[in-house]
Scaffold this active site. Sequence first.
Site, short mmCIF file in Angstrom:
data_model
loop_
_atom_site.label_atom_id
_atom_site.label_comp_id
_atom_site.label_asym_id
_atom_site.label_seq_id
_atom_site.Cartn_x
_atom_site.Cartn_y
_atom_site.Cartn_z
N CYS A 1 41.17 14.30 -1.92
CA CYS A 1 40.88 13.95 -0.52
C CYS A 1 39.51 13.27 -0.40
CB CYS A 1 40.91 15.22 0.33
SG CYS A 1 40.67 14.87 2.08
N CYS B 1 34.35 17.94 3.00
CA CYS B 1 34.26 19.31 3.52
C CYS B 1 33.74 20.23 2.41
CB CYS B 1 35.62 19.78 4.02
SG CYS B 1 36.42 18.56 5.09
N CYS C 1 35.93 22.91 0.51
CA CYS C 1 37.32 22.61 0.12
C CYS C 1 37.50 22.21 -1.34
CB CYS C 1 37.87 21.53 1.02
SG CYS C 1 39.64 21.27 0.76
N CYS D 1 54.28 25.85 7.60
CA CYS D 1 53.13 24.97 7.84
C CYS D 1 52.91 24.08 6.62
CB CYS D 1 51.86 25.80 8.04
SG CYS D 1 52.04 27.08 9.27
N CYS E 1 54.89 23.32 11.53
CA CYS E 1 53.48 23.03 11.75
C CYS E 1 53.05 22.05 10.67
CB CYS E 1 52.65 24.31 11.68
SG CYS E 1 50.88 24.01 11.92
N CYS F 1 47.01 24.11 17.12
CA CYS F 1 46.53 25.20 16.28
C CYS F 1 45.14 24.78 15.82
CB CYS F 1 47.46 25.38 15.08
SG CYS F 1 46.84 26.51 13.83
N ARG G 1 45.24 34.08 14.15
CA ARG G 1 45.77 34.23 12.79
C ARG G 1 44.70 34.64 11.81
NH1 ARG G 1 48.13 29.55 12.18
NH2 ARG G 1 49.79 30.40 13.45
N1 SAM Z 1 43.19 17.90 5.31
C1 SAM Z 1 43.53 18.50 6.54
C2 SAM Z 1 42.32 18.78 7.40
O1 SAM Z 1 41.28 19.16 6.88
O2 SAM Z 1 42.41 18.61 8.60
C3 SAM Z 1 44.37 19.73 6.41
C4 SAM Z 1 44.16 20.77 5.33
S1 SAM Z 1 42.66 21.70 5.36
C5 SAM Z 1 42.72 22.47 3.79
C6 SAM Z 1 42.89 22.93 6.60
C7 SAM Z 1 41.79 23.94 6.85
O3 SAM Z 1 41.78 24.91 5.83
C8 SAM Z 1 40.37 23.46 6.92
O4 SAM Z 1 40.06 22.88 8.16
C9 SAM Z 1 39.61 24.76 6.73
O5 SAM Z 1 39.35 25.39 7.96
C10 SAM Z 1 40.56 25.60 5.89
N2 SAM Z 1 40.04 25.80 4.53
C11 SAM Z 1 39.99 24.86 3.55
N3 SAM Z 1 39.42 25.37 2.43
C12 SAM Z 1 39.08 26.65 2.71
C13 SAM Z 1 38.43 27.69 1.99
N4 SAM Z 1 38.00 27.50 0.73
N5 SAM Z 1 38.27 28.88 2.58
C14 SAM Z 1 38.69 29.08 3.84
N6 SAM Z 1 39.29 28.14 4.59
C15 SAM Z 1 39.48 26.94 4.04
FE1 SF4 Z 2 40.28 17.00 2.82
FE2 SF4 Z 2 39.93 19.56 2.30
FE3 SF4 Z 2 38.51 18.41 4.22
FE4 SF4 Z 2 41.16 18.80 4.59
S1 SF4 Z 2 39.60 20.38 4.37
S2 SF4 Z 2 39.97 16.96 5.01
S3 SF4 Z 2 41.89 18.54 2.47
S4 SF4 Z 2 38.40 17.93 2.01
#
Ligand code: SAM
Ligand code: SF4
Length: 325
Positions: free
Chosen positions: A49, A53, A56, A93, A124, A184, A262
Amino acid sequence: MDWTREEIRALFNLPFTDLLFRAATVHRTHHAPDQVQLCTLLSIKTGGCPEDCGYCSQSKHASSGVKATKLMDPRAVLQMAAQAKDAGSQRFCMGAAWRNPKDRDMPAIVEMVKGVRTMGLETCMTLGMLTPSQAEQLAEAGLDYYNHNIDSSPEYYERAITTRTMADRLDTLANVRGAGINVCSGGIVGMGETREDRVGFIHTLATLERHPESVPVNALVPVKGTVLGDMLADTPMSKIDDIEFVRTVAVARITMPLSMVRLSAGRESMSEPTQALCFLAGANSIFTGDKLLTAPNAGDNADAALFAKLGLKAAPSVSAEGHVQ
Ligand code: SAM
Ligand code: SF4
Ligand code: DTB
Protein backbone atom coordinates in the site's frame (compact mmCIF):
# COMPACT_ATOMS: atom_id res chain seq x y z
CA MET A 1 -26.57 15.05 20.86
CA ASP A 2 -23.86 17.63 20.35
CA TRP A 3 -21.15 16.38 22.65
CA THR A 4 -18.47 18.85 23.69
CA ARG A 5 -14.90 17.85 24.39
CA GLU A 6 -15.43 18.86 28.04
CA GLU A 7 -18.37 16.49 28.39
CA ILE A 8 -16.43 13.64 26.83
CA ARG A 9 -13.40 14.40 29.02
CA ALA A 10 -15.69 14.33 32.06
CA LEU A 11 -16.96 10.88 31.06
CA PHE A 12 -13.38 9.57 30.78
CA ASN A 13 -12.68 11.05 34.23
CA LEU A 14 -15.59 9.34 35.98
CA PRO A 15 -14.78 6.73 38.62
CA PHE A 16 -14.50 3.46 36.67
CA THR A 17 -17.50 1.88 38.39
CA ASP A 18 -19.71 4.91 37.63
CA LEU A 19 -18.57 4.99 34.02
CA LEU A 20 -19.28 1.29 33.55
CA PHE A 21 -22.66 1.51 35.22
CA ARG A 22 -23.64 4.40 32.98
CA ALA A 23 -22.39 2.72 29.81
CA ALA A 24 -24.12 -0.57 30.69
CA THR A 25 -27.37 1.30 31.35
CA VAL A 26 -27.22 3.04 27.96
CA HIS A 27 -26.30 -0.27 26.36
CA ARG A 28 -29.26 -2.26 27.68
CA THR A 29 -31.67 0.58 26.84
CA HIS A 30 -30.86 0.21 23.15
CA HIS A 31 -29.36 -3.27 22.65
CA ALA A 32 -29.74 -6.83 23.92
CA PRO A 33 -26.88 -7.04 26.44
CA ASP A 34 -26.35 -10.78 25.93
CA GLN A 35 -25.98 -10.58 22.15
CA VAL A 36 -22.83 -9.98 20.16
CA GLN A 37 -22.64 -9.56 16.41
CA LEU A 38 -20.12 -11.76 14.58
CA CYS A 39 -18.23 -10.32 11.60
CA THR A 40 -15.57 -11.99 9.48
CA LEU A 41 -12.71 -10.20 7.75
CA LEU A 42 -11.00 -11.11 4.52
CA SER A 43 -8.06 -9.32 2.97
CA ILE A 44 -8.98 -9.28 -0.74
CA LYS A 45 -5.80 -7.41 -1.69
CA THR A 46 -2.88 -7.53 0.71
CA GLY A 47 0.22 -5.36 1.14
CA GLY A 48 2.17 -2.96 -1.07
CA CYS A 49 0.00 0.00 0.00
CA PRO A 50 1.35 3.46 -0.92
CA GLU A 51 -0.01 5.08 2.28
CA ASP A 52 2.30 5.51 5.27
CA CYS A 53 -0.04 4.67 8.19
CA GLY A 54 2.50 4.10 10.98
CA TYR A 55 0.64 1.17 12.50
CA CYS A 56 0.10 -0.85 9.35
CA SER A 57 1.92 -4.00 8.24
CA GLN A 58 0.62 -3.49 4.71
CA SER A 59 2.23 -0.13 4.00
CA LYS A 60 5.06 -0.31 1.50
CA HIS A 61 6.91 2.08 3.84
CA ALA A 62 7.00 -0.67 6.52
CA SER A 63 9.39 -3.61 6.60
CA SER A 64 7.00 -6.09 8.13
CA GLY A 65 7.61 -8.87 5.63
CA VAL A 66 3.97 -8.92 4.47
CA LYS A 67 3.90 -10.07 0.84
CA ALA A 68 1.94 -7.96 -1.63
CA THR A 69 -0.78 -9.79 -3.56
CA LYS A 70 -3.11 -8.94 -6.44
CA LEU A 71 -6.84 -8.43 -5.99
CA MET A 72 -8.45 -11.82 -5.34
CA ASP A 73 -10.69 -13.50 -7.87
CA PRO A 74 -14.34 -12.90 -6.91
CA ARG A 75 -15.03 -16.67 -6.96
CA ALA A 76 -12.35 -17.27 -4.32
CA VAL A 77 -13.85 -14.45 -2.22
CA LEU A 78 -17.29 -16.07 -2.40
CA GLN A 79 -15.81 -19.37 -1.21
CA MET A 80 -14.40 -17.65 1.85
CA ALA A 81 -17.74 -15.93 2.46
CA ALA A 82 -19.52 -19.29 2.34
CA GLN A 83 -17.13 -20.60 5.01
CA ALA A 84 -17.78 -17.53 7.16
CA LYS A 85 -21.53 -18.02 6.83
CA ASP A 86 -21.21 -21.70 7.81
CA ALA A 87 -19.23 -20.62 10.87
CA GLY A 88 -22.18 -18.43 11.92
CA SER A 89 -20.93 -15.02 10.82
CA GLN A 90 -23.42 -12.26 10.05
CA ARG A 91 -21.27 -9.82 8.21
CA PHE A 92 -18.46 -10.31 5.72
CA CYS A 93 -15.94 -7.46 5.62
CA MET A 94 -13.57 -7.27 2.67
CA GLY A 95 -10.45 -5.12 2.95
CA ALA A 96 -7.97 -3.94 0.33
CA ALA A 97 -4.59 -2.31 0.95
CA TRP A 98 -5.23 0.61 -1.36
CA ARG A 99 -5.07 4.38 -1.09
CA ASN A 100 -8.26 4.23 -3.16
CA PRO A 101 -9.80 1.78 -5.64
CA LYS A 102 -9.01 2.33 -9.31
CA ASP A 103 -11.94 2.46 -11.68
CA ARG A 104 -10.69 -0.71 -13.37
CA ASP A 105 -11.06 -2.56 -10.02
CA MET A 106 -14.70 -1.65 -9.60
CA PRO A 107 -16.34 -4.44 -11.70
CA ALA A 108 -14.66 -7.17 -9.60
CA ILE A 109 -15.55 -5.33 -6.38
CA VAL A 110 -19.18 -5.00 -7.48
CA GLU A 111 -19.27 -8.72 -8.32
CA MET A 112 -18.00 -9.54 -4.81
CA VAL A 113 -20.62 -7.35 -3.13
CA LYS A 114 -23.47 -8.81 -5.15
CA GLY A 115 -22.30 -12.40 -4.63
CA VAL A 116 -21.77 -12.12 -0.87
CA ARG A 117 -25.10 -10.39 -0.45
CA THR A 118 -26.93 -13.13 -2.32
CA MET A 119 -25.64 -15.56 0.31
CA GLY A 120 -27.63 -13.66 2.94
CA LEU A 121 -24.58 -12.09 4.59
CA GLU A 122 -24.29 -8.38 5.30
CA THR A 123 -21.51 -6.86 3.21
CA CYS A 124 -18.82 -4.44 4.27
CA MET A 125 -15.89 -3.12 2.24
CA THR A 126 -12.84 -1.11 3.24
CA LEU A 127 -10.90 0.03 0.18
CA GLY A 128 -9.49 3.41 1.17
CA MET A 129 -10.76 6.74 -0.13
CA LEU A 130 -13.83 6.80 -2.36
CA THR A 131 -15.08 9.36 -4.87
CA PRO A 132 -18.82 10.13 -4.85
CA SER A 133 -19.23 8.10 -8.05
CA GLN A 134 -17.43 5.05 -6.63
CA ALA A 135 -19.63 5.26 -3.52
CA GLU A 136 -22.69 5.34 -5.81
CA GLN A 137 -21.49 2.24 -7.66
CA LEU A 138 -21.05 0.38 -4.37
CA ALA A 139 -24.49 1.50 -3.20
CA GLU A 140 -26.05 0.25 -6.43
CA ALA A 141 -24.32 -3.10 -5.97
CA GLY A 142 -26.08 -3.31 -2.61
CA LEU A 143 -23.13 -2.70 -0.27
CA ASP A 144 -24.46 -2.50 3.30
CA TYR A 145 -21.48 -0.89 5.11
CA TYR A 146 -18.27 0.92 4.24
CA ASN A 147 -15.43 0.99 6.76
CA HIS A 148 -13.13 3.99 6.79
CA ASN A 149 -11.55 4.89 10.11
CA ILE A 150 -10.64 8.33 11.38
CA ASP A 151 -8.10 6.40 13.51
CA SER A 152 -7.38 9.00 16.22
CA SER A 153 -7.86 12.61 17.30
CA PRO A 154 -7.30 15.28 14.63
CA GLU A 155 -4.09 16.23 16.48
CA TYR A 156 -2.61 12.73 16.81
CA TYR A 157 -3.73 11.67 13.34
CA GLU A 158 -0.95 13.67 11.70
CA ARG A 159 1.68 11.88 13.75
CA ALA A 160 0.49 8.49 12.56
CA ILE A 161 -0.24 9.19 8.87
CA THR A 162 1.13 11.84 6.51
CA THR A 163 -0.05 10.70 3.08
CA ARG A 164 -3.71 11.66 3.56
CA THR A 165 -5.41 13.99 5.98
CA MET A 166 -8.23 13.65 8.46
CA ALA A 167 -10.21 15.99 6.15
CA ASP A 168 -9.71 13.50 3.27
CA ARG A 169 -11.12 10.78 5.51
CA LEU A 170 -14.13 12.87 6.47
CA ASP A 171 -14.76 13.57 2.75
CA THR A 172 -14.88 9.84 2.05
CA LEU A 173 -17.27 9.31 4.98
CA ALA A 174 -19.51 12.06 3.54
CA ASN A 175 -19.42 10.39 0.11
CA VAL A 176 -20.39 7.06 1.69
CA ARG A 177 -23.25 8.72 3.60
CA GLY A 178 -24.32 10.62 0.50
CA ALA A 179 -24.67 7.36 -1.40
CA GLY A 180 -26.87 5.91 1.34
CA ILE A 181 -24.38 3.28 2.55
CA ASN A 182 -24.10 2.66 6.30
CA VAL A 183 -20.94 4.10 7.80
CA CYS A 184 -18.43 2.08 9.83
CA SER A 185 -15.78 4.32 11.34
CA GLY A 186 -13.60 4.11 14.41
CA GLY A 187 -9.92 3.99 15.18
CA ILE A 188 -7.01 2.66 17.16
CA VAL A 189 -6.19 3.02 20.83
CA GLY A 190 -2.68 2.42 22.15
CA MET A 191 -0.60 4.14 19.47
CA GLY A 192 1.16 6.23 22.12
CA GLU A 193 -1.59 8.86 22.08
CA THR A 194 -2.72 10.69 25.23
CA ARG A 195 -6.05 10.51 27.07
CA GLU A 196 -6.86 13.87 25.48
CA ASP A 197 -6.34 12.31 22.04
CA ARG A 198 -8.80 9.58 22.94
CA VAL A 199 -11.22 12.34 23.99
CA GLY A 200 -10.70 14.04 20.61
CA PHE A 201 -11.08 10.75 18.75
CA ILE A 202 -14.48 9.96 20.30
CA HIS A 203 -15.53 13.61 20.03
CA THR A 204 -14.90 13.61 16.26
CA LEU A 205 -17.06 10.51 15.77
CA ALA A 206 -19.80 11.53 18.20
CA THR A 207 -20.26 14.94 16.56
CA LEU A 208 -20.58 13.70 12.98
CA GLU A 209 -23.90 14.80 11.50
CA ARG A 210 -25.02 11.20 11.93
CA HIS A 211 -23.20 8.73 14.14
CA PRO A 212 -21.51 5.88 12.30
CA GLU A 213 -23.72 2.80 12.46
CA SER A 214 -20.61 0.79 13.43
CA VAL A 215 -17.70 2.02 15.52
CA PRO A 216 -14.68 -0.32 15.55
CA VAL A 217 -12.35 0.26 18.50
CA ASN A 218 -9.02 -1.40 17.73
CA ALA A 219 -6.19 -1.89 20.22
CA LEU A 220 -2.92 -1.42 18.35
CA VAL A 221 -1.45 -4.73 17.26
CA PRO A 222 2.24 -3.81 17.38
CA VAL A 223 3.84 -5.19 14.23
CA LYS A 224 7.63 -5.37 13.93
CA GLY A 225 8.90 -3.25 11.05
CA THR A 226 6.14 -0.64 11.37
CA VAL A 227 6.90 2.81 12.80
CA LEU A 228 4.49 2.49 15.71
CA GLY A 229 5.11 -1.20 16.36
CA ASP A 230 8.85 -0.54 16.66
CA MET A 231 8.40 2.65 18.66
CA LEU A 232 6.26 0.90 21.25
CA ALA A 233 8.58 -2.10 21.43
CA ASP A 234 11.31 0.34 22.55
CA THR A 235 9.29 2.01 25.31
CA PRO A 236 8.11 0.62 28.63
CA MET A 237 4.55 1.66 27.76
CA SER A 238 4.27 -1.15 25.24
CA LYS A 239 0.52 -1.73 25.37
CA ILE A 240 -2.58 0.28 26.16
CA ASP A 241 -3.66 -0.13 29.77
CA ASP A 242 -6.64 -2.50 29.87
CA ILE A 243 -8.77 -0.22 32.06
CA GLU A 244 -8.12 2.74 29.76
CA PHE A 245 -9.16 0.62 26.79
CA VAL A 246 -12.42 -0.33 28.55
CA ARG A 247 -13.00 3.34 29.39
CA THR A 248 -12.71 4.19 25.68
CA VAL A 249 -15.30 1.53 24.78
CA ALA A 250 -17.62 2.81 27.53
CA VAL A 251 -17.36 6.42 26.36
CA ALA A 252 -18.04 5.34 22.75
CA ARG A 253 -21.15 3.52 23.96
CA ILE A 254 -22.48 6.46 26.00
CA THR A 255 -21.87 9.06 23.30
CA MET A 256 -23.12 6.92 20.37
CA PRO A 257 -25.93 4.94 21.99
CA LEU A 258 -27.41 3.36 18.85
CA SER A 259 -24.16 2.38 17.14
CA MET A 260 -22.69 -1.09 17.12
CA VAL A 261 -19.40 -0.79 19.03
CA ARG A 262 -16.94 -3.36 17.72
CA LEU A 263 -14.19 -4.79 19.88
CA SER A 264 -11.82 -5.16 16.94
CA ALA A 265 -8.08 -5.71 16.55
CA GLY A 266 -6.02 -6.59 19.59
CA ARG A 267 -8.50 -9.01 21.14
CA GLU A 268 -6.08 -11.88 20.67
CA SER A 269 -3.77 -10.52 23.34
CA MET A 270 -6.58 -9.30 25.63
CA SER A 271 -7.48 -11.30 28.72
CA GLU A 272 -10.96 -12.79 29.09
CA PRO A 273 -11.81 -10.48 32.03
CA THR A 274 -10.83 -7.42 29.94
CA GLN A 275 -13.01 -8.59 27.06
CA ALA A 276 -15.83 -9.25 29.53
CA LEU A 277 -15.51 -5.68 30.82
CA CYS A 278 -15.68 -4.43 27.22
CA PHE A 279 -18.94 -6.33 26.68
CA LEU A 280 -20.30 -4.91 29.93
CA ALA A 281 -19.23 -1.43 28.78
CA GLY A 282 -21.27 -1.82 25.60
CA ALA A 283 -19.14 -3.55 22.97
CA ASN A 284 -21.55 -5.71 20.97
CA SER A 285 -19.66 -6.85 17.92
CA ILE A 286 -16.42 -8.77 17.28
CA PHE A 287 -14.36 -10.18 14.45
CA THR A 288 -14.41 -13.97 14.39
CA GLY A 289 -11.86 -16.40 12.98
CA ASP A 290 -8.16 -16.74 13.64
CA LYS A 291 -6.99 -13.94 11.33
CA LEU A 292 -7.88 -10.27 10.89
CA LEU A 293 -6.35 -8.90 7.66
CA THR A 294 -2.75 -9.88 8.33
CA ALA A 295 -2.66 -10.05 12.15
CA PRO A 296 -3.82 -12.97 14.32
CA ASN A 297 -7.26 -12.93 15.93
CA ALA A 298 -8.60 -14.79 18.97
CA GLY A 299 -10.09 -17.68 16.90
CA ASP A 300 -13.46 -19.41 16.94
CA ASN A 301 -12.61 -21.97 19.63
CA ALA A 302 -11.43 -19.33 22.08
CA ASP A 303 -14.49 -17.22 21.30
CA ALA A 304 -16.93 -20.11 21.72
CA ALA A 305 -15.38 -20.86 25.12
CA LEU A 306 -15.54 -17.20 26.15
CA PHE A 307 -19.16 -16.83 25.03
CA ALA A 308 -20.09 -19.99 26.95
CA LYS A 309 -18.39 -18.68 30.10
CA LEU A 310 -20.06 -15.28 29.82
CA GLY A 311 -23.47 -16.53 28.66
CA LEU A 312 -23.23 -14.44 25.50
CA LYS A 313 -24.75 -15.48 22.21
CA ALA A 314 -24.32 -14.55 18.59
CA ALA A 315 -26.85 -11.93 17.53
CA PRO A 316 -29.47 -13.36 15.17
CA SER A 317 -28.30 -12.79 11.65
CA VAL A 318 -30.16 -10.43 9.37
CA SER A 319 -30.40 -11.47 5.74
CA ALA A 320 -29.61 -9.09 2.90
CA GLU A 321 -33.34 -8.42 2.64
CA GLY A 322 -33.43 -7.38 6.26
CA HIS A 323 -35.36 -10.39 7.61
CA VAL A 324 -34.19 -11.95 10.85
CA GLN A 325 -33.22 -15.55 10.09
N1 SAM B 1 -6.62 0.47 3.30
C1 SAM B 1 -7.89 0.76 3.85
C2 SAM B 1 -7.86 1.99 4.74
O1 SAM B 1 -6.89 2.19 5.46
O2 SAM B 1 -8.81 2.75 4.71
C3 SAM B 1 -8.52 -0.38 4.57
C4 SAM B 1 -7.76 -1.35 5.43
S1 SAM B 1 -7.03 -0.73 6.92
C5 SAM B 1 -6.00 -2.07 7.37
C6 SAM B 1 -8.35 -0.62 8.08
C7 SAM B 1 -8.05 -0.16 9.49
O3 SAM B 1 -7.44 -1.19 10.22
C8 SAM B 1 -7.16 1.02 9.69
O4 SAM B 1 -7.80 2.24 9.48
C9 SAM B 1 -6.78 0.87 11.15
O5 SAM B 1 -7.68 1.55 11.99
C10 SAM B 1 -6.86 -0.63 11.38
N2 SAM B 1 -5.53 -1.22 11.60
C11 SAM B 1 -4.58 -1.41 10.65
N3 SAM B 1 -3.46 -1.94 11.20
C12 SAM B 1 -3.71 -2.08 12.52
C13 SAM B 1 -2.94 -2.54 13.63
N4 SAM B 1 -1.67 -2.96 13.49
N5 SAM B 1 -3.51 -2.56 14.85
C14 SAM B 1 -4.77 -2.13 15.02
N6 SAM B 1 -5.55 -1.67 14.02
C15 SAM B 1 -5.02 -1.64 12.78
FE1 SF4 C 1 -2.76 1.22 3.42
FE2 SF4 C 1 -2.62 0.06 5.79
FE3 SF4 C 1 -3.01 2.67 5.63
FE4 SF4 C 1 -4.99 0.99 4.88
S1 SF4 C 1 -4.15 1.22 6.94
S2 SF4 C 1 -4.25 2.80 3.81
S3 SF4 C 1 -3.76 -0.71 4.05
S4 SF4 C 1 -1.16 1.56 4.96
C1 DTB D 1 -11.09 -2.02 11.62
O1 DTB D 1 -11.31 -0.97 12.27
N1 DTB D 1 -10.40 -3.05 12.05
C2 DTB D 1 -10.27 -4.07 11.03
C3 DTB D 1 -11.23 -3.54 9.95
N2 DTB D 1 -11.55 -2.23 10.39
C4 DTB D 1 -10.83 -3.57 8.53
C5 DTB D 1 -8.86 -4.26 10.57
C6 DTB D 1 -7.93 -4.56 11.69
C7 DTB D 1 -6.61 -4.79 11.06
C8 DTB D 1 -5.63 -5.31 12.04
C9 DTB D 1 -4.29 -5.44 11.47
C10 DTB D 1 -4.10 -6.50 10.44
O2 DTB D 1 -4.80 -7.55 10.40
O3 DTB D 1 -3.18 -6.32 9.64
